[in-house]
Write an enzyme that holds these catalytic residues in place. Structure first.
Site, short mmCIF file in Angstrom:
data_model
loop_
_atom_site.label_atom_id
_atom_site.label_comp_id
_atom_site.label_asym_id
_atom_site.label_seq_id
_atom_site.Cartn_x
_atom_site.Cartn_y
_atom_site.Cartn_z
N GLY A 1 -1.73 -18.26 -8.32
CA GLY A 1 -1.92 -16.61 -8.54
C GLY A 1 -2.26 -15.97 -7.40
O GLY A 1 -2.76 -17.02 -6.04
N PRO A 2 -2.00 -14.58 -6.94
CA PRO A 2 -2.49 -14.34 -6.17
C PRO A 2 -3.87 -14.18 -5.32
O PRO A 2 -4.54 -14.48 -6.27
CB PRO A 2 -2.10 -12.84 -6.16
CG PRO A 2 -1.34 -12.70 -7.78
CD PRO A 2 -1.41 -14.17 -8.26
N PRO A 3 -4.17 -14.05 -3.71
CA PRO A 3 -5.44 -13.74 -4.29
C PRO A 3 -6.81 -12.98 -4.79
O PRO A 3 -5.82 -11.71 -4.81
CB PRO A 3 -5.10 -13.68 -2.42
CG PRO A 3 -3.60 -13.61 -1.74
CD PRO A 3 -2.49 -13.53 -3.21
N GLY A 4 -7.79 -13.56 -5.09
CA GLY A 4 -8.36 -12.10 -5.23
C GLY A 4 -8.57 -12.70 -6.88
O GLY A 4 -9.20 -11.56 -7.73
N THR A 5 -7.55 -13.18 -7.63
CA THR A 5 -7.45 -13.25 -9.05
C THR A 5 -8.56 -14.08 -9.41
O THR A 5 -8.26 -13.87 -10.90
CB THR A 5 -6.26 -13.40 -9.90
OG1 THR A 5 -5.62 -14.98 -8.66
CG2 THR A 5 -4.81 -12.57 -9.39
N HIS B 1 4.05 18.72 2.20
CA HIS B 1 4.66 17.21 2.19
C HIS B 1 3.93 16.69 0.63
O HIS B 1 4.67 15.94 0.12
CB HIS B 1 4.35 16.25 3.73
CG HIS B 1 5.14 15.48 3.50
ND1 HIS B 1 5.93 14.99 3.67
CD2 HIS B 1 4.24 14.12 2.70
CE1 HIS B 1 6.31 13.49 3.59
NE2 HIS B 1 5.36 13.16 2.83
N GLU B 2 2.52 16.64 0.83
CA GLU B 2 2.00 15.49 -0.21
C GLU B 2 1.99 16.98 -1.22
O GLU B 2 2.18 16.19 -2.35
CB GLU B 2 0.59 16.01 0.13
CG GLU B 2 -0.26 15.61 1.30
CD GLU B 2 0.46 14.29 0.93
OE1 GLU B 2 0.75 13.62 0.59
OE2 GLU B 2 0.67 13.50 2.14
N THR C 1 -11.03 -19.87 -8.36
CA THR C 1 -11.75 -19.84 -7.47
C THR C 1 -13.11 -20.29 -8.95
O THR C 1 -13.73 -20.61 -9.45
CB THR C 1 -13.00 -20.53 -6.58
OG1 THR C 1 -11.04 -19.93 -5.36
CG2 THR C 1 -14.28 -20.92 -5.75
N HIS D 1 5.75 15.92 -3.29
CA HIS D 1 5.58 14.48 -3.41
C HIS D 1 5.23 14.46 -5.02
O HIS D 1 5.91 14.16 -6.50
CB HIS D 1 5.04 13.64 -3.07
CG HIS D 1 4.90 12.61 -1.89
ND1 HIS D 1 6.36 12.26 -1.79
CD2 HIS D 1 4.12 12.63 -0.28
CE1 HIS D 1 6.72 12.00 -0.36
NE2 HIS D 1 4.98 11.91 0.59
#
Length: 649
Positions: free
Chosen positions: A210-214, A433-434, A217, A437
């Site tokens: 899995g991806p890091p931090g999921t 600009h914002e 461990t 969006h």
């Protein structure tokens, strides 16, 4: 209870004996030094020169003289005075005659000849021997900073006792499927007879991918905590050293100790550090130490019997580079995906981390879970911690919802740059600009919902940002939705062109994402008019999480068609967005003015503006009285410059 294991070898029996030898040598050295110091002829005397001593003898002040090989000791007639000593001049033939002349009693004392050499040579040798005994004891595992120097072949694992991990399945959330897979391992460790009587064999190895931090461990520790067995925790990098053969020795030592502690769990984190494919180095490359370590691991996994109760868990976020021999049945024959959590999983993770934080009654974990798409467990823990720190900074009694929202923005966009001052023109450009969006996303029906707009600089290079979250967890995207996402990204540049008649460098990141998305539509998703239903990304190197690098295994003519189609998608979408900005010019102006005044636009104010934006059905319909892009440039550019000048004044 956590204990550092230095490997087998019976050191407990060696340490007391080694300590006794060292202390015995130290005591002997101190005793010899004290003895020779106390018995020395010069102790408690006054040192004189040879001429001074002869003068006192000639003056009749000396009662008795003791002549040694190197020292002459004289006892004065005055009993209150301390004795005198002088270094003897051996070739002075008048000294004895002087003593006879004065009638002074004298005697010669002959030394054994071993006192001086013993003091000069034996005592330093004893001290040096004691130091080396102490040094080698430390180097062979006696503790301290250098304890590992002479234990290259010993495993560097940490051994947790039965309840030492302090983690169980109630501390893990957001990965229910992975927990169900690992519950079988716990059942085997607790009740192995349930499987043995049926002839079942538990998998030798379980690989968490899995991806890091999921939480890979954390899941492994939870398995050990639930099963109540010893837990060997070691990183893949701990096996690799600069000395060839050390890693293989550590692998053998680890499995030897694990079998002695069975039933137990061996967890190898970052398995890709030693399990990389042996063909990755090429014919002339490779790493002998890493390959020997991998070979030792493969042999040990074949050699130990799971019926003995040793379960091997490993974790990696790069399974595509692992050696195929590791993944075959009989070794790591079960792979468990620990993916990022969905909205329900994020809510459960926030609830777990919220137990350690004093939360206010206004905190809505469901809302926070919806605002954190793509966040993994480590990100959510960081959000909760950052929220607590922000609340403590303002001396609050509890963590409020506004603190957690600000923490999310910190994680997503970085810290506010309060000292970064924009000039009035740049600030107006950022505001338009914002706003562009948000308007483009609403008008084109993007699958993301805008929650907040800010023109406060954040992070390294962000002058403003839109906080957008998906309306729901999505795993498939339609062509219309992808085009809407491209349009939302182009909304900022389109707003700049419509209002100011100029474009700036502020859209660099937007354009990079637009180009990547459009190219993937053509090469991977088959969503082009000229090259439909073709995947031209099949030649990409397979990766699990990293960026894929295309090999372009198609003709130059096809590559030209790909470029043409990508450019067509971007240009047509941009023209549509420009028309949207022209049509929604009034809303664009009002949103930008509000941002210039308040710097942040959110909640009901943002909804009131976006509710006036026409939806996707009329996105391409431009009223007749709306000027074209060029006409807008001619009419609005002088106005923008004039307003900027007034603001500067």
């Amino acid at each position: 209870m956590l204990e550092d294991s230095k490997g087998t070898g019976g050191q407990e029996g060696l340490l007391p004996g080694g300590s006794r030898v060292i202390w015995l040598l130290v005591a002997l050295a101190v005793g010899l030094f004290a003895y020779f110091s106390l018995t020395s002829d010069t102790v408690g005397t006054k040192q004189l020169t040879w001429s001074e001593l002869k003068s006192k003898i000639a003056a009749g002040e000396v009662k008795k003289v003791i002549i040694a090989s190197d020292i002459v000791r004289a006892t004065p007639k005055d009993e209150a005075a301390e004795p005198w000593t002088a270094q003897r001049v051996t070739d002075d033939e008048t000294f004895v005659a002087l003593l006879d002349e004065q009638g002074i009693e004298y005697e010669a004392r002959h030394e054994s000849g071993c006192t001086g050499p013993l003091l000069v040579w034996v005592l330093p040798l004893l001290i040096l021997a004691g130091f080396w005994l102490w040094f080698f004891k430390r180097m062979s595992g006696g503790g301290g900073p250098g304890a590992q120097v002479m234990t290259f072949g010993k495993s560097k694992h940490r051994l947790y006792a039965e309840t030492g991990t302090g983690v169980n399945f109630t501390d893990v959330a957001g990965c229910d499927e992975a927990k169900e897979e690992l519950e079988e391992v716990v059942s085997f460790l607790k009740q192995p007879e349930r499987f043995h009587r049926l002839g079942g064999r538990i998998p030798k190895g379980v690989l968490l991918v899995g991806p890091p931090g999921t939480g890979k461990t954390l899941l492994a520790k939870a398995v050990a905590g639930e099963a109540g067995v010893p837990f060997f925790n070691i990183s893949g990098s701990d096996f690799v050293e600069m000395f060839v053969g050390v890693g293989a020795s550590r692998v053998r030592d680890l499995f030897k100790q694990a079998q002695a502690k069975a039933p137990c769990i061996v967890f190898i984190d970052e398995l890709d550090a030693i399990g990389k494919s042996r063909s990755a180095g090429g014919a002339m490359g490779g790493n002998d130490e890493r390959e020997q370590t991998l070979n030792a691991l493969l042999v040990e996994m074949d050699g130990f019997d799971t019926n003995g109760g040793v379960i091997l868990l490993a974790a990696t976020n790069r399974p595509e580079i692992l050696d195929p021999a590791l993944l075959r049945p009989g070794r790591f024959d079960r792979q468990v995906l620990v993916d990022g959590p969905d909205i329900a999983g994020r809510r459960a993770i926030l609830e777990i981390h919220g137990r350690k934080v004093k939360l206010s009654d206004d905190v809505d974990l469901d809302k926070l879970a919806a605002q954190t798409p793509g966040f993994v467990g480590a990100d959510l823990a960081n959000v909760m911690n950052e929220g607590a720190l922000l609340a403590g900074r303002h001396n609050k009694d509890a963590v409020e919802n506004i603190d957690l929202t600000e923490a999310i923005e910190r994680v997503v966009a970085g810290l506010e740059k309060k000292n970064r001052r924009l000039n009035p023109l740049e600030k107006r450009i950022v505001a338009y600009h914002e706003s562009g969006h948000a308007i483009a996303a609403k008008a084109l029906g993007a699958s993301e919902r805008t929650l907040k707009i800010s023109i406060i600089p954040r992070g390294i290079g962000a002058l403003g940002y839109n906080l957008q979250v998906p309306l729901e967890d999505r795993y498939l995207m339609t062509r219309t939705e992808l085009l809407a996402r491209i349009g939302a990204l182009l909304g900022g540049r389109a707003a700049e062109e419509v209002v100011f008649g100029e474009i700036t460098t502020g859209a660099a990141n937007d354009l990079s994402r637009v180009s990547d998305l459009a190219r993937r539509m053509v090469t991977e998703y088959g969503m082009s008019d000229v090259l439909p239903n073709l995947s031209l990304g099949g030649g990409r190197s397979p990766t699990f999480l990293g960026v894929q690098t295309p090999r372009n295994d198609f003709s130059e003519r096809t590559a030209e068609l790909v470029d043409v189609q990508v450019q067509k998608i971007v240009e047509e979408t941009y023209d549509t967005v420009v028309q949207v900005m022209q049509r929604e010019r009034e809303v664009l102006e009002e949103m930008s003015l509000f941002l210039l005044e308040h710097e942040v636009l959110e909640s009901e104010h943002l909804e009131s503006f976006l509710s006036r934006v026409h939806g996707p059905a009329s996105a391409t319909a431009v009223p007749a009285d709306v000027p074209t892009s060029q006409e807008t440039e001619e009419q609005t550019a002088p106005e923008a410059v004039q307003q900027a000048g007034e603001n500067e004044l």
